[in-house]
Design an enzyme around this catalytic site. Structure first.
Site, mmCIF file in Angstrom:
data_model
loop_
_atom_site.group_PDB
_atom_site.id
_atom_site.type_symbol
_atom_site.label_atom_id
_atom_site.label_comp_id
_atom_site.label_asym_id
_atom_site.label_seq_id
_atom_site.Cartn_x
_atom_site.Cartn_y
_atom_site.Cartn_z
ATOM 1 N N THR A 33 61.193 95.575 17.268
ATOM 2 C CA THR A 33 60.317 96.328 18.175
ATOM 3 C C THR A 33 61.117 97.416 18.898
ATOM 4 O OG1 THR A 33 58.816 94.503 18.532
ATOM 5 C CG2 THR A 33 59.051 96.021 20.372
ATOM 6 N N VAL A 82 47.617 89.609 19.698
ATOM 7 C CA VAL A 82 48.266 90.648 20.506
ATOM 8 C C VAL A 82 49.373 89.977 21.308
ATOM 9 C CG1 VAL A 82 47.957 92.359 22.327
ATOM 10 C CG2 VAL A 82 46.145 91.998 20.645
ATOM 11 N N GLY A 83 50.560 90.536 21.240
ATOM 12 C CA GLY A 83 51.688 89.981 21.999
ATOM 13 C C GLY A 83 51.824 90.652 23.353
ATOM 14 N N ASP A 84 53.034 90.684 23.855
ATOM 15 C CA ASP A 84 53.287 91.248 25.182
ATOM 16 C C ASP A 84 53.235 92.769 25.229
ATOM 17 O OD1 ASP A 84 55.649 90.994 23.452
ATOM 18 O OD2 ASP A 84 56.689 92.017 25.078
ATOM 19 N N GLY A 103 56.507 87.457 21.916
ATOM 20 C CA GLY A 103 55.459 87.970 22.797
ATOM 21 C C GLY A 103 54.733 86.892 23.577
HETATM 22 N N1 ASP Z 1 57.410 91.307 21.489
HETATM 23 C C1 ASP Z 1 56.894 91.602 20.170
HETATM 24 C C2 ASP Z 1 55.618 90.807 19.946
HETATM 25 O O1 ASP Z 1 55.616 89.626 20.234
HETATM 26 C C3 ASP Z 1 57.826 91.327 19.066
HETATM 27 C C4 ASP Z 1 59.229 91.823 19.247
HETATM 28 O O2 ASP Z 1 59.611 92.288 20.312
HETATM 29 O O3 ASP Z 1 60.007 91.731 18.298
HETATM 30 O O4 ASP Z 1 54.671 91.357 19.450
#
Ligand code: ASP
Length: 220
Positions: free
Chosen positions: A139, A173-175, A198
């Site tokens: 990310t 949906v993550g963070d 996330g």
């Molecule tokens: N935080 C991101 C998610 O959970 C993934 C990542 O940071 O690698 O969508």
């Protein structure tokens, strides 16, 4: 922020835009959030299919609507109405991710949190490659501090963009696009962009928590 995210979303090295992890159906689904620290203005999109630059679309949500967060079909319709091109799905898929996807299936479709072996998780933490390409990365996030003659004070900005986690459920949906979880900027404290699992970052509202600690003068 957007100029930098543009480059990273186009580069298949990263888990954002082109080259993102694939979801359980083998598709790319993108999330992005951006924020300005001056007025706490923010924009976000989630679960977007077939657009290369979710960060730009998040910026447009912030600047051109009365809302902060658009998801799925509504976000896609919004993007189309502002002239963004919807690409063929395979345009965003990097061959490396097909290898990761097949690996995920071969390992019994595990939850993303346990998909990587401990050796692979260690490699990721240390910025080493685990996949088919040596330059594989995750990310992306950008924070900017800007001081102009007009503003005099430091202005803070943050943006985060992701394809999420490998094998995620459709619509997960993550963070990242959740303001205060994966992205936050407040001129009174700091600008934050998160990466990591996330689900955990969402539960602790990570980005805003960091900003609140900085604001209170607490050690991180
Ligand atoms: N935080 C991101 C998610 O959970 C993934 C990542 O940071 O690698 O969508």
């Amino acid at each position: 922020v957007i100029a930098a995210l543009d480059v990273l979303e186009e580069d298949p090295t990263f888990d954002c835009g082109r080259g993102s992890f694939l979801n359980e159906h083998g598709h790319v689904e993108l999330d992005a959030g951006i924020m300005e620290g001056k007025n706490l203005k923010a924009g976000a999109v989630a679960a977007m299919r077939n657009f290369l630059h979710p960060s730009r679309i998040a910026r447009d949500v912030m600047e051109k609507t009365n809302h902060v967060f658009l998801v799925g079909e509504g976000a896609e319709q919004f993007a189309l109405s502002y002239g963004y091109e919807q690409l063929p799905p395979e345009d965003l898929i990097d061959p490396r991710e097909l290898i990761v996807f097949r690996q995920w299936i071969a390992r019994g479709k595990p939850n993303a949190k346990i998909f990587f072996t401990s050796e692979e998780a260690k490699a990721l933490r240390e910025g080493r490659s685990i996949g088919a390409k040596p330059e594989e990365r995750g990310t992306v996030g950008i924070v900017v501090a800007l001081r102009t003659d007009a503003s005099k004070a430091w202005e803070l900005f943050a943006g985060t963009s992701t394809g999420g986690t490998p094998g995620k459920m459709r619509g997960r949906v993550g963070d990242v696009p959740v303001i205060g979880a994966g992205v936050y900027a407040d001129n009174e404290s700091c600008a934050v962009s998160c990466t990591g699992w996330g689900e955990g970052l969402l539960r602790i509202v990570a980005a805003q928590r960091v900003a609140a600690m900085v604001n209170a003068g607490l050690p991180l």
